[in-house]
Design a protein around this motif. Structure first.
Motif, PDB file in Angstrom:
ATOM      1  N   VAL A  12       0.862  -1.181   0.000  1.00 22.27           N
ATOM      2  CA  VAL A  12       0.000   0.000   0.000  1.00 22.27           C
ATOM      3  C   VAL A  12       0.899   1.231   0.000  1.00 22.27           C
ATOM      4  N   PHE A  13       1.004   1.831  -1.174  1.00 25.28           N
ATOM      5  CA  PHE A  13       1.715   3.101  -1.334  1.00 25.28           C
ATOM      6  C   PHE A  13       0.678   4.183  -1.056  1.00 25.28           C
ATOM      7  N   TRP A  14       0.875   4.967  -0.018  1.00 25.41           N
ATOM      8  CA  TRP A  14      -0.131   5.918   0.465  1.00 25.41           C
ATOM      9  C   TRP A  14       0.453   7.318   0.395  1.00 25.41           C
ATOM     10  N   GLU A  15      -0.078   8.145  -0.508  1.00 26.05           N
ATOM     11  CA  GLU A  15       0.412   9.526  -0.658  1.00 26.05           C
ATOM     12  C   GLU A  15      -0.749  10.463  -0.931  1.00 26.05           C
ATOM     13  N   ASN A  16      -0.834  11.536  -0.155  1.00 24.81           N
ATOM     14  CA  ASN A  16      -1.827  12.589  -0.387  1.00 24.81           C
ATOM     15  C   ASN A  16      -3.248  12.045  -0.538  1.00 24.81           C
ATOM     16  N   GLY A  17      -3.617  11.080   0.301  1.00 26.53           N
ATOM     17  CA  GLY A  17      -4.963  10.524   0.263  1.00 26.53           C
ATOM     18  C   GLY A  17      -5.219   9.546  -0.865  1.00 26.53           C
ATOM     19  N   ARG A  18      -4.168   9.158  -1.584  1.00 23.37           N
ATOM     20  CA  ARG A  18      -4.309   8.252  -2.725  1.00 23.37           C
ATOM     21  C   ARG A  18      -3.460   7.008  -2.523  1.00 23.37           C
ATOM     22  N   ILE A  19      -3.891   5.930  -3.174  1.00 20.92           N
ATOM     23  CA  ILE A  19      -3.192   4.646  -3.113  1.00 20.92           C
ATOM     24  C   ILE A  19      -2.831   4.218  -4.530  1.00 20.92           C
ATOM     25  N   LEU A  20      -1.630   3.676  -4.677  1.00 23.87           N
ATOM     26  CA  LEU A  20      -1.136   3.229  -5.977  1.00 23.87           C
ATOM     27  C   LEU A  20      -1.651   1.831  -6.302  1.00 23.87           C
ATOM     28  N   VAL A  21      -2.227   1.681  -7.492  1.00 23.16           N
ATOM     29  CA  VAL A  21      -2.616   0.361  -7.991  1.00 23.16           C
ATOM     30  C   VAL A  21      -2.014   0.171  -9.379  1.00 23.16           C
ATOM     31  N   MET A  22      -1.853  -1.089  -9.749  1.00 19.64           N
ATOM     32  CA  MET A  22      -1.221  -1.449 -11.006  1.00 19.64           C
ATOM     33  C   MET A  22      -2.192  -2.272 -11.852  1.00 19.64           C
ATOM     34  N   ARG A  23      -2.105  -2.119 -13.189  1.00 14.22           N
ATOM     35  CA  ARG A  23      -2.948  -2.899 -14.092  1.00 14.22           C
ATOM     36  C   ARG A  23      -2.147  -4.073 -14.661  1.00 14.22           C
ATOM     37  N   LEU A  83      -4.858 -12.560   0.501  1.00 12.67           N
ATOM     38  CA  LEU A  83      -4.110 -11.321   0.296  1.00 12.67           C
ATOM     39  C   LEU A  83      -3.924 -10.589   1.619  1.00 12.67           C
ATOM     40  N   SER A  84      -2.696 -10.283   1.960  1.00 10.17           N
ATOM     41  CA  SER A  84      -2.368  -9.457   3.121  1.00 10.17           C
ATOM     42  C   SER A  84      -1.624  -8.234   2.604  1.00 10.17           C
ATOM     43  N   VAL A  85      -2.018  -7.050   3.068  1.00  5.41           N
ATOM     44  CA  VAL A  85      -1.344  -5.841   2.586  1.00  5.41           C
ATOM     45  C   VAL A  85      -0.623  -5.132   3.725  1.00  5.41           C
ATOM     46  N   TYR A  86       0.508  -4.542   3.342  1.00  2.00           N
ATOM     47  CA  TYR A  86       1.377  -3.825   4.266  1.00  2.00           C
ATOM     48  C   TYR A  86       1.663  -2.446   3.694  1.00  2.00           C
ATOM     49  N   ARG A  87       1.853  -1.499   4.583  1.00  2.00           N
ATOM     50  CA  ARG A  87       2.185  -0.143   4.156  1.00  2.00           C
ATOM     51  C   ARG A  87       3.616  -0.103   3.621  1.00  2.00           C
ATOM     52  N   ALA A 125      -9.610  -2.847  -0.093  1.00  3.91           N
ATOM     53  CA  ALA A 125      -9.777  -1.425  -0.399  1.00  3.91           C
ATOM     54  C   ALA A 125     -10.788  -0.786   0.548  1.00  3.91           C
ATOM     55  N   ARG A 126     -11.870  -1.492   0.850  1.00  2.50           N
ATOM     56  CA  ARG A 126     -12.877  -0.964   1.795  1.00  2.50           C
ATOM     57  C   ARG A 126     -12.288  -0.815   3.192  1.00  2.50           C
ATOM     58  N   ALA A 127     -11.496  -1.800   3.611  1.00  5.53           N
ATOM     59  CA  ALA A 127     -10.852  -1.724   4.926  1.00  5.53           C
ATOM     60  C   ALA A 127      -9.873  -0.556   4.984  1.00  5.53           C
ATOM     61  N   LEU A 128      -9.144  -0.333   3.889  1.00  7.49           N
ATOM     62  CA  LEU A 128      -8.196   0.784   3.852  1.00  7.49           C
ATOM     63  C   LEU A 128      -8.923   2.116   3.897  1.00  7.49           C
ATOM     64  N   GLU A 129     -10.082   2.193   3.268  1.00 13.44           N
ATOM     65  CA  GLU A 129     -10.860   3.436   3.311  1.00 13.44           C
ATOM     66  C   GLU A 129     -11.244   3.759   4.752  1.00 13.44           C
ATOM     67  N   LYS A 130     -11.653   2.738   5.512  1.00 10.86           N
ATOM     68  CA  LYS A 130     -12.006   2.964   6.926  1.00 10.86           C
ATOM     69  C   LYS A 130     -10.777   3.317   7.754  1.00 10.86           C
TER      70      LYS A 130
END
Length: 138
Positions: A12-23, A83-87, A125-130
């Motif tokens: 989870v790349f977290w910058e300025n309220g945004r998260i990086l995703v890849m296609r 899937l487990s995500v880390y900052r 993504a929902r958990a990250l939003e919370k």
């Protein structure tokens, strides 16, 4: 027959309220789908070691991995993805697309609704939003 469980780590790349995703590129499974960057855990690795290795291989960066943020399991035709995500606290180098064909910074409040986001990634993504959304409203 019991389905194979794949342990996958995502960054989870977290910058300025945004998260990086890849296609995912056309040659990958689920081509055109969006996901958190990362990959499969290998024997003997910690989740953090796995994620740092995957980001080095896939994005050509050296990343400093932070705390665990969220997880989800999803049952696909080929097996179960856990899937487990880390900052991702910081990274060195310029992000290069090696197995993806696009990347996008998405506002955390819009991530779960991103068309094409992989099913395993949507509840994360929902958990990250919370979890992170409150900090983006400052």
């Amino acid at each position: 027959m019991e389905k194979v469980i794949k342990e996958v780590m995502g960054g989870v790349f977290w910058e300025n309220g945004r998260i990086l995703v890849m296609r995912r590129a056309p040659f990958m499974s689920c081509p055109g789908s969006w996901e958190f960057p990362g990959g499969k855990l290998e024997a003997g690795e910690t989740p953090e070691q796995c994620l740092a290795r995957e980001l080095r291989e896939e994005l050509r960066i050296e990343a400093k991995i932070g705390e665990y943020l969220a997880e989800n399991s999803h049952d696909y035709d080929f097996g179960v993805v856990h899937l487990s995500v880390y900052r991702v606290l910081s990274w060195k180098g310029e992000i290069a697309l090696t197995v993806h064909d696009d990347m996008r910074w998405v506002p955390v409040q819009e991530l779960a609704e991103l068309p094409g986001l992989l099913p395993a990634d949507v509840p994360v993504a929902r958990a990250l939003e919370k979890k992170l959304g409150a900090t983006s409203k400052k």
